[in-house]
Scaffold this active site. Sequence first.
Site, mmCIF file in Angstrom:
data_model
loop_
_atom_site.group_PDB
_atom_site.id
_atom_site.type_symbol
_atom_site.label_atom_id
_atom_site.label_comp_id
_atom_site.label_asym_id
_atom_site.label_seq_id
_atom_site.Cartn_x
_atom_site.Cartn_y
_atom_site.Cartn_z
ATOM 1 N N LEU A 243 0.916 -1.303 -0.175
ATOM 2 C CA LEU A 243 -0.100 0.000 0.018
ATOM 3 C C LEU A 243 0.868 1.398 -0.002
ATOM 4 O O LEU A 243 0.414 2.235 -0.387
ATOM 5 C CB LEU A 243 -0.856 -0.003 1.165
ATOM 6 C CG LEU A 243 -1.799 -1.097 1.341
ATOM 7 C CD1 LEU A 243 -2.752 -0.955 2.816
ATOM 8 C CD2 LEU A 243 -3.067 -0.983 0.310
ATOM 9 N N GLY A 246 7.787 3.640 2.990
ATOM 10 C CA GLY A 246 8.564 4.923 3.453
ATOM 11 C C GLY A 246 9.955 4.668 4.013
ATOM 12 O O GLY A 246 10.637 3.664 3.918
ATOM 13 N N GLY A 247 10.286 5.636 4.477
ATOM 14 C CA GLY A 247 11.831 5.480 5.272
ATOM 15 C C GLY A 247 11.850 4.502 6.138
ATOM 16 O O GLY A 247 12.945 3.868 6.552
ATOM 17 N N GLY A 249 9.305 1.713 6.716
ATOM 18 C CA GLY A 249 9.032 0.418 6.465
ATOM 19 C C GLY A 249 7.867 0.383 5.320
ATOM 20 O O GLY A 249 8.002 1.527 4.492
ATOM 21 N N VAL A 251 3.883 -0.779 4.254
ATOM 22 C CA VAL A 251 2.516 -1.222 4.777
ATOM 23 C C VAL A 251 1.813 -1.959 3.509
ATOM 24 O O VAL A 251 2.047 -1.784 2.394
ATOM 25 C CB VAL A 251 1.828 -0.006 4.917
ATOM 26 C CG1 VAL A 251 0.441 -0.218 5.389
ATOM 27 C CG2 VAL A 251 2.350 0.994 5.845
ATOM 28 N N LYS A 265 1.930 -3.087 8.877
ATOM 29 C CA LYS A 265 3.190 -2.554 8.770
ATOM 30 C C LYS A 265 4.515 -2.972 9.177
ATOM 31 O O LYS A 265 4.613 -3.425 10.158
ATOM 32 C CB LYS A 265 2.829 -1.135 9.580
ATOM 33 C CG LYS A 265 4.006 -0.199 9.440
ATOM 34 C CD LYS A 265 3.904 1.130 10.322
ATOM 35 C CE LYS A 265 5.058 2.175 10.078
ATOM 36 N NZ LYS A 265 5.040 3.307 10.723
ATOM 37 N N ASP A 361 5.056 12.632 13.538
ATOM 38 C CA ASP A 361 5.315 12.567 12.267
ATOM 39 C C ASP A 361 3.958 12.612 11.325
ATOM 40 O O ASP A 361 3.496 12.200 10.684
ATOM 41 C CB ASP A 361 5.719 10.889 11.698
ATOM 42 C CG ASP A 361 6.358 11.175 10.476
ATOM 43 O OD1 ASP A 361 6.835 12.028 9.954
ATOM 44 O OD2 ASP A 361 6.423 9.958 9.915
#
Length: 571
Positions: A243, A246-247, A249, A251, A265, A361
């Site tokens: 899906l 990112g930095g 991990g 998803v 995740k 975040d």
Amino acid sequence: MGGSTGSAHVEYSAQMIAEHTEYAFVAESDWFQFDPNYVKPHVFEKEKLSGQRPPLVLDWVVDNTTCDAATKMGSSLCADTNSVCVHVTSGHRCICPTGYEGIPYLIGGCQDINECHYPSLYPCMNNGTCTNTIGGYNCSCPEGTQSDDPKKMPCTPISKKQTPMKVFIGISIGIVFVIVCDFSLLIEYQKRRLAEEKERFFKQNGGPILYQNILSRKNDTVIIFSIEDLKKATNNFDISRELGTGGHGTVYKGILGDNKEVAVKRSKIVSLIHTEEFVQEIIILSQINHKNVIRLLGCCLEVEVPILVYEFIPNGTLFQLIHDNHHTPISLEDRLRIAQESAEALEYLHLSINHPIVHGDVKSLNILLDDNYEAKVTDFGASRMLPRDAVQFMTMVQGTLGYLDPEYLQERKLTVTEKSDVYSFGVVLLELITRKTAIYFQGHEEGINLATSFLQALKDNIVQSMLDASITYHGTEELFQEVAELASQCLSMKGSERPSMTQVADKLKAIRSTCSGILLLKHEETQRLAEQRGTDSVGDLSPSMYWTARNMGLDIETPHVDHAGTTTNML
């Protein structure tokens, strides 16, 4: 019965004949002379009966019934278990079968013959080795020879050409056997090692503490998943199920055994947080209950980095809705609604009883949209789960560049606060009203910081030039001025000068109320103009205003531009 002159011989010969023949005869004693070879099958017939026959040969039976009838009636006289019933013309009698000798009419009467003691009767070719068995015997050829049947066929020398081949085959079979055994042992070792590793990670990540917490009914909102469960749900973390990445991990979309959709995740960064603190945080996050905060359903603790499982949200991220050119621009009212919902979610986290939660975040990528395009804040509590050494700190900075609190960067603070979330939310608010990314590009210029450029535009009184043209129309100037001022307060360099998320949410609620009033006045004005012109045209409304008006229940038709460029209305 026939016999010889010696009484002992007469008795012995009569017994032997009874055991090994199927008849009796009457003859003069001088005519019959017993010979031990008569016990062999058919010897007596060939030597004595082939010439002059005795005057009387008697067939005999022990019973005049058939074997089957005697067995059914229980009248069979074949007492020994090894005896065999044989049919004759007028009845049946019993014999000891081949390999046995004795009297079949007595229990234990048929005894095994050791054929090896009678090599002339039971031969093994070429002096082969004889081995007695119950009811028979086996023969094996001497070493270096072979035969298909050593009892009947001679043993022949083994060809020297065959020996190397047999040795080769034997060695090959042995090697294959050793390889199979080694492979089986290796698989078993790996299984055991994997199980031990899972158990070690489970303990390391606080699994026993969380499990005891669940058993004691202190917490029933979190589920402990096995890695096999999540591999099956995500098709072994297949790339087609991703899906987002990112930095920290990736998803994945997962489908559990009950067909429930979840978001899985899988993080890359190892947490240095204490075990009990991590478990406590998992419990707290799983108990969060707010319509605009994504729910943590459970976790997997038997891997090095714990995997978190969230509820699945289908309509992507706010980032995609704002910045993807394939999406129709959403109305100002919907943008303000999403901003208010996100602010209320952060307010809820900051004010959680006993355990205030700092998101750490906040960005448009971490605001998801459900079926009704309502905001769902995700990845909350991320700052608590991240390691704090310098290398990982820089990784985090790169991952959220454009959203980070200036105090966090300039003063090298190693903890984020609620006011850090307020700053990041201010950037998201700017994204909503400008449709520019946190770091955007314009012409040949290098990446421009949205927060910095907006604050400069506000200072130069040219904010209007940065706003998304699809949501600006006459009468909204003051409204955008309020939004701009709220954003500038959130983006204050000093955290102490920023409003709380409660104040931000209340202000956005008031701005939304003002927006609804402006839209209603605009609609009434347009309707009056339409009546004066004698037409139902409401072409003065921008396309994004129609979406808002229709959602508010106002009776406004959708504008349509024909090929000539003339604006018309369609139901």
